[in-house]
Design an enzyme around this catalytic site. Structure first.
Site, short mmCIF file in Angstrom:
data_model
loop_
_atom_site.label_atom_id
_atom_site.label_comp_id
_atom_site.label_asym_id
_atom_site.label_seq_id
_atom_site.Cartn_x
_atom_site.Cartn_y
_atom_site.Cartn_z
N HIS A 160 -70.55 -46.16 -51.81
CA HIS A 160 -69.26 -46.23 -52.57
C HIS A 160 -68.36 -45.05 -52.36
O HIS A 160 -67.33 -45.11 -52.96
CB HIS A 160 -69.50 -46.68 -53.81
CG HIS A 160 -70.13 -45.43 -54.85
ND1 HIS A 160 -70.18 -45.80 -56.24
CD2 HIS A 160 -70.84 -44.51 -54.60
CE1 HIS A 160 -70.76 -44.46 -56.77
NE2 HIS A 160 -71.11 -43.99 -55.57
N HIS A 161 -68.70 -44.07 -51.82
CA HIS A 161 -67.66 -42.83 -51.57
C HIS A 161 -66.82 -42.96 -50.20
O HIS A 161 -65.95 -42.33 -50.08
CB HIS A 161 -68.51 -41.52 -51.84
CG HIS A 161 -68.98 -41.12 -53.09
ND1 HIS A 161 -68.30 -41.55 -54.15
CD2 HIS A 161 -70.28 -40.94 -53.41
CE1 HIS A 161 -69.14 -41.26 -55.16
NE2 HIS A 161 -70.34 -40.77 -54.82
N CYS A 162 -67.40 -43.85 -49.41
CA CYS A 162 -66.73 -43.92 -48.21
C CYS A 162 -65.58 -44.99 -48.15
O CYS A 162 -65.97 -46.20 -48.56
CB CYS A 162 -67.57 -44.20 -47.09
SG CYS A 162 -66.89 -44.26 -45.47
#
Length: 343
Positions: A160-162
């Site tokens: 979810h950080h990309c």
């Protein structure tokens, strides 16, 4: 007339692309298979990377083993996904981003392991990025299977950080965005909800869906840790920031109340549930104090609300930085099975 022909050709190319997309990662499973997705290719063993990064690189294998030991799945009933190709990834990621991943120094930055920069990129592609591409293929497939079976669990994924143009936080591909965009482009859904309960803000998918009205994001996270992305925060429709050392009672009350509120505000065709276990007490990066029992109850709350409303749900395992994490994830899935949420 020439203009009309060009428009028709462009339309046909788009249809061909959609058909290739469907055939590359979407496939049917047999009735005796269970929509729990895993492949041995998920696991990372490369030059000690699994020892110098806090992420437990054996987590996915261990979860699968625990579920087999509990007779929830077998090797033949498990669904094995295909590796996402560049063509699949370019549904969201531009070529310029995929080109950045051809530089080992950039992958070192994304994985937060500096010595990865010293290895030739063909090795980095094979040993680090290939597992991520398999997990991304699993997340994309999970979207299709959830619509068919009402639920699907990818034992990996949850990067979810990309975002489409930027990796980070051990996340190289925007699998959550890809999952939803595959479904939207095939007109299999019109609206989606992301329920992100990882300890960290899900800034990647938030940046990707900043101006999307058909994607609703509920994010409950520790407001005092990475990434603190103010721009991405604008995409969150319901934002709940927790304090360090938040415990079960407060946490579960907020999860129940805010998920109920979100579902009253927005009626999605699918829920993508990012079920990070870095909320577990003792996690060095999550800095919260949720017990294993609290995580099991949290997952049950989410699945119960989805089932009560007949909303298909995809579960992704996401973050979790302790060796006990795999046991907690497996115990939660076993509980969901025993409670009848995986039927």
């Amino acid at each position: 007339m020439g203009k009309l022909k060009i428009l028709k050709c462009n339309s046909m190319r788009e249809q061909d692309k959609d058909q290739r997309m469907e055939h590359s990662l979407y496939f049917d499973i047999s009735p005796d298979q269970i929509p729990i997705i895993y492949a041995s290719e998920y696991n990372i063993t490369f030059g000690g990377l699994e020892k110098v990064h806090p992420f437990d690189a054996a987590k996915w294998h261990n979860v699968h083993t625990f579920l087999k030991d509990a007779s929830i799945i077998t090797d033949t009933s498990t669904v094995s996904p295909k590796e996402a190709t560049d063509e699949d990834l370019m549904v969201v990621h531009p070529q310029s981003y995929l080109n950045k991943l051809k530089w080992s120094a950039y992958v070192a930055q994304v994985t937060e392991v500096p010595f990865v920069a010293l290895f030739p990129n063909f090795l980095v592609q094979r040993k680090v990025l290939r597992p991520f591409r398999y997990q991304t293929g699993g997340t994309i497939l999970a979207g299709k299977l959830a619509l068919e079976r009402n639920w699907a669990i990818n034992i990996g994924g949850g990067f979810h950080h990309c975002s489409r143009e930027q990796g980070g936080g051990f996340c190289a591909y925007a699998d959550i965005t890809l999952c939803i965009q595959f479904l939207l482009r095939r007109q299999m859904i019109q609206k989606a909800m992301i329920v992100d309960l990882d300890a960290h803000q899900g800034n990647g998918h938030e940046r990707d869906f900043l101006n999307e009205r058909n994607v609703y994001i509920l994010d409950i996270y520790n407001g005092g840790i990475y990434p603190g992305d103010v721009l991405a925060k604008d995409a969150i429709k319901r934002c709940v920031e927790l304090r360090h050392r938040t415990k079960d009672a407060e946490y579960l009350e907020k999860v129940d109340m805010h998920l109920e509120g979100a579902l009253n505000e927005f009626q999605p065709d699918i829920i993508v549930y990012n079920a990070g276990t870095d909320i577990l007490e003792g996690d060095p990066l999550g800095c919260l104090s949720i017990t294993p029992k609290g995580i099991i109850e949290r997952d049950e709350i989410v699945f119960r609300k989805a089932k009560d409303r007949n909303i298909p749900i995809v579960m992704l395992t996401s973050g979790g930085y302790q060796h006990v994490t795999a046991r907690v994830i497996a115990d939660s899935i076993i509980n969901l099975h025993h409670k009848g949420y995986l039927t």
